[in-house]
Design a protein around this motif. Structure first.
Motif, PDB file in Angstrom:
ATOM      1  N   LEU A   4       0.904  -1.269  -0.088  1.00  0.00           N
ATOM      2  CA  LEU A   4       0.090  -0.150  -0.201  1.00  0.00           C
ATOM      3  C   LEU A   4       0.815   1.402  -0.003  1.00  0.00           C
ATOM      4  O   LEU A   4       1.716   1.236   0.683  1.00  0.00           O
ATOM      5  CB  LEU A   4      -0.989   0.077   1.296  1.00  0.00           C
ATOM      6  CG  LEU A   4      -1.815  -1.270   1.452  1.00  0.00           C
ATOM      7  CD1 LEU A   4      -2.490  -0.990   2.795  1.00  0.00           C
ATOM      8  CD2 LEU A   4      -2.817  -1.358   0.269  1.00  0.00           C
ATOM      9  N   THR A   5       0.522   2.165  -0.819  1.00  0.00           N
ATOM     10  CA  THR A   5       1.216   3.468  -0.920  1.00  0.00           C
ATOM     11  C   THR A   5       0.355   4.480  -0.023  1.00  0.00           C
ATOM     12  O   THR A   5      -0.946   4.623  -0.241  1.00  0.00           O
ATOM     13  CB  THR A   5       1.449   3.991  -2.265  1.00  0.00           C
ATOM     14  OG1 THR A   5       2.222   2.993  -2.840  1.00  0.00           O
ATOM     15  CG2 THR A   5       2.539   5.395  -2.511  1.00  0.00           C
ATOM     16  N   LEU A   6       0.828   5.262   1.097  1.00  0.00           N
ATOM     17  CA  LEU A   6       0.241   6.155   1.684  1.00  0.00           C
ATOM     18  C   LEU A   6       0.917   7.490   1.083  1.00  0.00           C
ATOM     19  O   LEU A   6       2.108   7.862   1.574  1.00  0.00           O
ATOM     20  CB  LEU A   6       0.638   5.909   3.262  1.00  0.00           C
ATOM     21  CG  LEU A   6      -0.125   6.922   4.043  1.00  0.00           C
ATOM     22  CD1 LEU A   6      -1.499   7.117   4.040  1.00  0.00           C
ATOM     23  CD2 LEU A   6       0.591   6.923   5.475  1.00  0.00           C
ATOM     24  N   ASP A  16      -0.276  10.698  10.216  1.00  0.00           N
ATOM     25  CA  ASP A  16       0.181   9.762  11.284  1.00  0.00           C
ATOM     26  C   ASP A  16      -1.005   9.130  11.907  1.00  0.00           C
ATOM     27  O   ASP A  16      -0.888   7.827  12.048  1.00  0.00           O
ATOM     28  CB  ASP A  16       0.661  10.860  12.320  1.00  0.00           C
ATOM     29  CG  ASP A  16       2.022  11.605  12.145  1.00  0.00           C
ATOM     30  OD1 ASP A  16       2.680  11.080  11.086  1.00  0.00           O
ATOM     31  OD2 ASP A  16       2.225  12.567  12.861  1.00  0.00           O
ATOM     32  N   ALA A  17      -2.186   9.674  11.779  1.00  0.00           N
ATOM     33  CA  ALA A  17      -3.397   8.952  12.296  1.00  0.00           C
ATOM     34  C   ALA A  17      -3.787   7.692  11.353  1.00  0.00           C
ATOM     35  O   ALA A  17      -4.122   6.492  11.788  1.00  0.00           O
ATOM     36  CB  ALA A  17      -4.553   9.668  12.432  1.00  0.00           C
ATOM     37  N   ALA A  18      -3.533   7.863  10.076  1.00  0.00           N
ATOM     38  CA  ALA A  18      -3.660   6.823   9.051  1.00  0.00           C
ATOM     39  C   ALA A  18      -2.702   5.835   9.324  1.00  0.00           C
ATOM     40  O   ALA A  18      -2.992   4.524   9.285  1.00  0.00           O
ATOM     41  CB  ALA A  18      -3.434   7.466   7.676  1.00  0.00           C
ATOM     42  N   LEU A  19      -1.261   6.130   9.582  1.00  0.00           N
ATOM     43  CA  LEU A  19      -0.438   5.161   9.870  1.00  0.00           C
ATOM     44  C   LEU A  19      -0.750   4.261  11.318  1.00  0.00           C
ATOM     45  O   LEU A  19      -0.507   3.062  11.197  1.00  0.00           O
ATOM     46  CB  LEU A  19       0.920   5.483  10.071  1.00  0.00           C
ATOM     47  CG  LEU A  19       1.582   5.984   8.852  1.00  0.00           C
ATOM     48  CD1 LEU A  19       3.020   6.845   9.113  1.00  0.00           C
ATOM     49  CD2 LEU A  19       2.139   4.683   7.999  1.00  0.00           C
ATOM     50  N   ARG A  32       4.354   1.769   1.876  1.00  0.00           N
ATOM     51  CA  ARG A  32       5.328   2.640   1.210  1.00  0.00           C
ATOM     52  C   ARG A  32       4.806   4.099   1.326  1.00  0.00           C
ATOM     53  O   ARG A  32       3.719   4.652   0.936  1.00  0.00           O
ATOM     54  CB  ARG A  32       5.416   2.446  -0.094  1.00  0.00           C
ATOM     55  CG  ARG A  32       6.769   3.137  -0.869  1.00  0.00           C
ATOM     56  CD  ARG A  32       6.734   2.920  -2.380  1.00  0.00           C
ATOM     57  NE  ARG A  32       5.560   3.022  -3.014  1.00  0.00           N
ATOM     58  CZ  ARG A  32       5.663   4.055  -4.237  1.00  0.00           C
ATOM     59  NH1 ARG A  32       6.745   4.778  -4.128  1.00  0.00           N
ATOM     60  NH2 ARG A  32       4.417   4.101  -4.814  1.00  0.00           N
ATOM     61  N   GLN A  33       5.436   5.033   2.191  1.00  0.00           N
ATOM     62  CA  GLN A  33       5.067   6.297   2.282  1.00  0.00           C
ATOM     63  C   GLN A  33       5.696   7.210   0.943  1.00  0.00           C
ATOM     64  O   GLN A  33       7.018   7.056   0.846  1.00  0.00           O
ATOM     65  CB  GLN A  33       5.503   6.938   3.621  1.00  0.00           C
ATOM     66  CG  GLN A  33       4.972   6.410   4.681  1.00  0.00           C
ATOM     67  CD  GLN A  33       5.224   6.777   6.348  1.00  0.00           C
ATOM     68  OE1 GLN A  33       5.003   7.844   6.468  1.00  0.00           O
ATOM     69  NE2 GLN A  33       5.919   5.915   7.086  1.00  0.00           N
TER      70      GLN A  33
END
Length: 83
Positions: A4-6, A16-19, A32-33
């Motif tokens: 997944l790419t963030l 940060d909340a999504a992570l 992958r950010q």
């Protein structure tokens, strides 16, 4: 393992909340950010939407806000394959 790419940027508290929402899936997906500030094209596409998740297998995107149950639904086909 599904990647997944963030899409996000530095200093984005929503990213940060999504992570944090993705943390329970760490053994099932890789994250992958991508910092959208590094690309004019990404800024134009995602600036008002971040954080955004994108699946490597289908290209499907999931915009914030999302929680773990929504992530599980979005990834249901992959999770079934993983067993």
């Amino acid at each position: 393992m599904l990647e997944l790419t963030l899409y996000g940027t530095l200093g984005c508290h929503l990213c940060d909340a999504a992570l944090a929402e993705l943390a329970p899936l760490a053994n099932t997906v890789s994250i992958r950010q991508v910092d959208i500030a590094d690309s004019e094209a990404l800024m134009a596409r995602y600036q008002l939407r971040i954080p955004v998740l994108q699946r490597s297998d289908t290209g499907a995107e999931l915009d914030w806000p999302f929680d773990l149950p929504q992530l599980m639904d979005w990834l249901a086909d992959h999770l079934r394959e993983e067993g």
